[in-house]
Each structure stands twice: as C-alpha cells, then as structure tokens.
Design an enzyme around this catalytic site. Sequence first.
Site, PDB file in Angstrom:
ATOM      1  N   HIS A  15      21.993 -21.430  16.453  1.00 16.22           N
ATOM      2  CA  HIS A  15      20.793 -20.627  16.305  1.00 16.22           C
ATOM      3  C   HIS A  15      19.899 -21.142  15.175  1.00 16.22           C
ATOM      4  O   HIS A  15      18.688 -21.268  15.327  1.00 16.22           O
ATOM      5  CB  HIS A  15      21.186 -19.186  16.044  1.00 16.22           C
ATOM      6  N   GLU A  71      23.074 -22.042  22.522  1.00 19.28           N
ATOM      7  CA  GLU A  71      23.170 -20.728  21.910  1.00 19.28           C
ATOM      8  C   GLU A  71      23.335 -19.656  22.992  1.00 19.28           C
ATOM      9  O   GLU A  71      24.139 -18.728  22.846  1.00 19.28           O
ATOM     10  CB  GLU A  71      21.892 -20.483  21.100  1.00 19.28           C
ATOM     11  N   ASN A  88      42.609 -48.759  15.269  1.00 16.80           N
ATOM     12  CA  ASN A  88      43.802 -49.566  15.443  1.00 16.80           C
ATOM     13  C   ASN A  88      45.024 -48.686  15.633  1.00 16.80           C
ATOM     14  O   ASN A  88      45.834 -48.908  16.529  1.00 16.80           O
ATOM     15  CB  ASN A  88      44.014 -50.435  14.200  1.00 16.80           C
TER      16      ASN A  88
END
Lengths: 154, 708
Positions: free
Chosen positions: B46, B68, B445
């Site tokens: 919002h 929202e 990794n």
Amino acid sequence: MAEIDINGEVIESTQYIVVKIDDEQYGIDIQYVDNIVRMQRITRVPKAQPYFEGVINLRGEVIPVMSMRKKFGLADDVETNKTRIIIVKTEAQALVGIRVDEVREVVTLYDNVIEKRSYDKNKEEANDYLLGVGKNGEELISLLNINAVIAEDI
Amino acid sequence: MDTSQYLEIFIDETKEHLQSLSDHFMVLEKEPDNADTINEIFRSAHTLKGMAGTMGFVNMQNLTHKMEDVFSVIRDGNMKVTPDLVDLLFRGLDALEAYQDNIINTSSEGDETNDDIVNALISMKEGKPVEDAPKSESAPKAEEHKAEDAAPAASGGDNAAKKYLDISFADFEKNAIKEADEQNKNVYGITVYIQENCLLKAARAFLVFKELEVLGEVVKSVPTVQDIEDEKFDLDFSVILITDAPEKEVVAAIKTVSEIDKVAIGKLNVSEIVDGGAKAEADTKQEGAQESKSEESAKPAAAAAKKAKEDKKAPAKTSSKPVVNRSVRVDIEKLDDLMNQVSELIIAKNGLVSVSESETASTDSQSFTEQIEYLERITTTLHESIMKVRMVPIESVVNRFPRMIRDLSKKLDKPMELYMSGEDTELDRTVIDEIGDPLMHLLRNSADHGIESVERRQELGKPEQGSIYLNASQVGNNVVIEVKDDGGGIDVEKVRAKAIERGTITEEQAEAMEDKDIIDLLFLPSFSTAEKITDVSGRGVGLDVVRSKIEGLGGDIEVRSKKDEGSVFTIRLPLTLAIIQALMIELGEEKYAIPLNSIETIEDVAVSDIKYVKSKEVIHLRGTVIPLVRLYDLLDFPPREETEDNITVVIVSKGDKQAGLVVDNLIGQQEIVIKPLGKYINIEKIISGATILGDGEVALILDANALV
C-alpha cells in the site's frame, strides 16, 4: 605550441626542457613536466624493475623515481649539487619521477630545426625513446619520447 | 508537482519496501496463514502504491495496487495463500525491482506494463474466493482497525486518525482543563499529520506550536515538546489546546504551516477527563471533525499505514523512544574527501611527533610532549569516527540471498534453506560494494554443487533439506564471513586426478601434496576458467575470481572440506582500508611497516635454537614449528655476516598458518596511512603499499599474508 610564419609557411614549435644525462643533452616536452625537484632521499623498493631507484614523497604522495642512466645502461649515477628529479605527468595521468644529472634550460624548437627520428633497424632499441634530434644553435638535443621511456618495460 | 527532489528518498524507501516485501513473501511461503505477515505485506504494498502514485509512476502504482487488492482479499479471510500465488508475487516483485532499476538509471519507470502479472493477479483475486477461510484472528484488533484506516477510501472522520483521544492526563493537567472549561474556553484535542516526505519535521512541528501558542495554551503534547524538538516522533503528534478561538480558526492557523498533511481536531469531553476517565472520549457529535487533504488521498493513507506499522513495533507507547533512526544522507565522495583530510592530518601529526622526539630536552619539552599526545588522541578518535561513518552493515548485501537460494532451490529441485547470522556486522563502504559478487558466487556454488540430490542425501542418512549457512562476525580488526554447507564436500581425489590430467601438477607432486593443498588448486585460474569442471564434485567455476576479488580488498579466503559432510569457505576481510596500525621495523638502514593485525607475537630467539627442516630454517615455539623468513635476504639487501647471538622474530599469521619474520630492530607501533606506490613501478606481492613517516620519509608496507 607556438607558430611562426616564415614566407607564408606555418611552422609549429614546441618547448623543451633540456637536461643533461652523462655527456648528452636530452629534451623533454614541457607539456609533460609537472614539476622539478632537488634530489632527495629515495626509498628503495625491493624487486622492482632495476631502473627504478625507488619512491619519494612529493607533498604527501608516493611517487616512483627512475634513473635515466640505469634505463639507458650508462655508468651509475653520482649525486651532485645539480642532480634533479623531473616529475613527469604521463598521458595516463600518472606521476613518475625521472632522475637526471642536470637541468639546463628551456628552449623553444621549431619543427624546421628538428630532424625527425628515422627508423634504423640496427639501432631500433635506442631509437624507440627518441622523437628526433633538435638543433639549438650549435648544440644537438635528443628529444625524448617521454611516454615511451616511462611505459616501456625491459 | 515537481517531484525530482524527492526521487532519491523515493528510491531509498522503495528499496526498503521491496526488501520487506521479499522477506515477508518468504515467510508467507512457509506460513501461509501468518496474519501478521499478510498485514505487513498489505501495508508495504500500500505504501509503495502511494509513493509510486505521488511520483507519477503509473505502471508501478498499478502493479502494486493489484498486489494490494489480492492481499486485502486474503486479509479478509476470503482467500488462501497458495504456492502459485507466492510464485506470482515473486514475479511481481521482480517486475517492481525492474521498475526501480529503470527509475534509478533514467528517472523514469519505463513502458513495461507487465500486463500478464497484473491480469494474473486480477484473476487470482476474482477466481479463487475460498469460503470459510479462517479469520486472521491473531492480528491485534487495534492494528486491524488502523490498517483499515490506511485503505485508500479511509473515511474522513475516523477516530483512528484522532490520536489525541488516547492521551491520558496527569492531575495538574486535568485541573487546567477543568479551569478552562469553567471559564467557558474551548478544549480541543488536535492531531497533526506531517507530510511523509517532509525533511524537517521538528521545524514544522515547532511552527505549529508557535501558531497554537498565539491562539491559546497548549496544556499537553504527545510526544513531549522536548521529543518533538529532537525529532523523536514519526509523522504525527497530538496536542491539547485551550483557547477562545473557534475550531475553524485553529485549523486555519495550523494549515499556514507548510508540509502539513492533515489535521484531526475535536472538542474534548471535559467532564469525562476530569471525572477520572483514563481515556478521554471524543465529542461524539463529531461535528467539528475536520479533515483537509493537501494532497491526493494516497498520501495520508500511506502515512497512516506507515504509522500503523510503527505502532506495531512500539505498541501503544507514543512516548520518548525515537521510532525512526535519525540520519543524514551523505555523498560517499564527501566522506572520501573528509577521509583524505584526516589522513593528511595524521601525517602532519606524525611529523610533529618525530620533531618532538628529535628535539633535545629543553624546558618546554614536557608540555610540548603533552600537547602532542593530546593531538595524537584527537586524531585517533577523529579517524575512528570517520571510519565508523563509512561503516555499513553487511545486511545491505546479504539480504537478497534468501530469495536467491529459494529460487535456486526451485530451479535445481533440491530442497535447501539459507541460515544467516551476524547481518549487522559492519564493513567499510568500499568493501561492502565489492563483497556481494564473491559471496553470491560461493552461495551459488554451495547450492548448485555442494548440496546433493534428495536421493543421495537419503542414502547418506542426512535430512532431505540441505542447509547453507552464511555467518558474519567481527574478529579483532577483521571481519570473518563464513559460507558453509552440509553438502557433499570437495572430492579431493577427483580434484587430484583432474589436476594431473590437466598438467597443473605432475603425478609425483600430487603424491606429495596434502589434501589441503590440493583443495587450494581450485583457486588457480588455470583450473577453473578453461572448461567446465562441474563434474569434479562441483567446485571450481570462477573460484579464482572470488579469490582475486577478496585479495584485492586486502583479505584472504580459505576452504575446509570433508567428503559427504560439507565445505566451509572462510573469508577474512580488513575492517578498514586506508589507515591502519602497524609495527615499524628496521632492516639495515631501511624502515618497513608490518600491519599490526597480522602480528601474533614478537620473540627474541637465540641463533642456536634455529633448527632445520628440509634444509629450511624453523623455530620451535610453544609446541609449534614456525618457518623463519629472513627479510634481509628476501628483500635483496647486500649480503652480510650474521654477528648477533640473538635475533628478533616477528611472528605473523594468516589463518592457522604462521611464519617468523627476522628483523634487525623494532621501532614501535604507529598509525600509518596507506598510499599506493604509483603506476609503472612493478612491485611484488610482499609489498602492499607505502606510507609517509613523520619525517617525510617513505616506508614500505610488508604484506604479511604474502609471506606466510
């Protein structure tokens, strides 16, 4: 750069600082010279290139100093009252000190008194440092290609 | 409205909100019913919407608006959070980040409307209403109340905006109010909301107080006047005003101050206050409730949403605690300038110190020395303060990693979780900027090659879900960051075989090498860049880049690994880069600096105690064998005969490795400013820079890490 007009011909000129190294005179284009300082204590830098004498403190900055004698393979430097370090600002905007035996004067050389460097296969190595030879009255001045002198790594 | 001046603030706040959304989406994925999280997301979305709207970023506003909307349905319990929805939300988040990047680079959001995401959100919202969903009961009621108030269509005179109703009074205040009432004066409760982007809140509040004091007497303010002056309040403050003036006049007076968002005002029910009611009730008629919106509706709503969020953090107490950290944004270049000047100052100070030391004892020397010491203290503190200013918590780099691991987990189809600790560890700004990529690389990794497949983990009797840890902590003058996983570890034999195959080492060498040295091979450029070697139990892609980056920052990296148990990459970084404490030593006629943080101890060793291992000099020190490094020889001094019976050895360490540096003399500890050696001159790794001593001489700094 200045220009003169002789018989309608435009000839360019450049100012050089004339220095003495061993028995020879060399010219360094003044536009690359930042400063000239007296000889001072040089701190040796181990394992650097042999022609680098070390580093100095120039107003709070650490600047490497090379010896022209060592670079040119001449006899060792002898420090005298006339020894100077020319601080050169290269095209890459970095400062490097060059140790010379003596600083003589500033001369203005016109292009018509400069003999451009000729390519000589046999002497190629030595010629790389030179832009040409200028005549100042009776004297001959070897004009240094200062950026090549500094940047080239042996 | 010209919004360009707010752009920077907008970008910063957007970053915060996007990060908060990302964090909460992660939580939501695991706890789809977490009402607090849903509320937080709703609020962030919002606020973002409001900010984007104000700044005129329509596409961004639209997208956040749809998000929202979905959350308002979820919050009302009419819809459940599904994995599909979370995925969609993450896509939305990526789109928002793309907008943000565009805005940063071009100060315009770009043309991408992201219709697919918007439409998907709409159909989500409309298509899957779930009946009988559990009400979000755990949410505190008051909070919901305020959150509703935050909705764009907030009704004008909602009591939630009238914070003054929550004020409680002390006896003397009640008396004052009672007195005023008897004199037929008006007692108003007023809550003033300052615009969210106001930069001088305290000044605005001060002006409001000035206006009010002309009209009457301010009997009480929440927070207190002192706190307001110190800017220890969020966006609103409430006052009780006793005045003859009518309500309209009061509102008008307040509104003469600029950057005021809205004013909620109402008459107080004096009898109730005086009768000891802990809470003042509102004048129920609400006739006077005035609300004036100086900007579009999104603004006050956003402010209210933010306020509601803050309220949750510091429940009910509007008192003295500062809610928001007070801070100033400064261009990093200005800090660098300041830093340079402090460096100059330290050099100058060192100059004075060396003069004072060389001076022969005169009558003044005592006080002179004292002053020098004083100066020394000041410069040290000054330097520390500046360094602190440049420190940034590592959080700003690592907070994007949980999301990255989540995505990798989905993509690689391996369940895994990232656990982080020590996010508040601080590092120099310049280091922070550089450290993100190497860390990301290591984490990837670990996720990609470290963590095994589910089947393999089951075989080994490990929990199905792989764990990756990112721990940061400060150890002395270093920050240590650990990237750890409980995966397969590095298969040393495979690396060994590969190294031989590629000609990196010969077979004989391989035989002689310890596992640790073999693992170190992974950091060699030749080992990782040439072709993919992911088949070698994974590790190896780009580790050389990681290492060179970290070493470029003056740090180092180590790896420990055990097959089938996992690997640990340990990164050690210096706290600061520019100024360090160093031990000055003498070799022949020359002076060198050794950074103090790598020094363990200094020992006086009898020459007769030097032993030889593989024809190399070592010393035995408290149970460890430490190799000796003859700096004199290493640094190309002219050869000399050793005459002393004892040698001074500086023991330096890197990780768990040690070395003893043989020096001629110790000069002492000194604060030094690190300077680069300049271009063109080639230096070996053992010299990390130079520094200028007090007498103007240049001394070189030895890199102990390169010597160990």
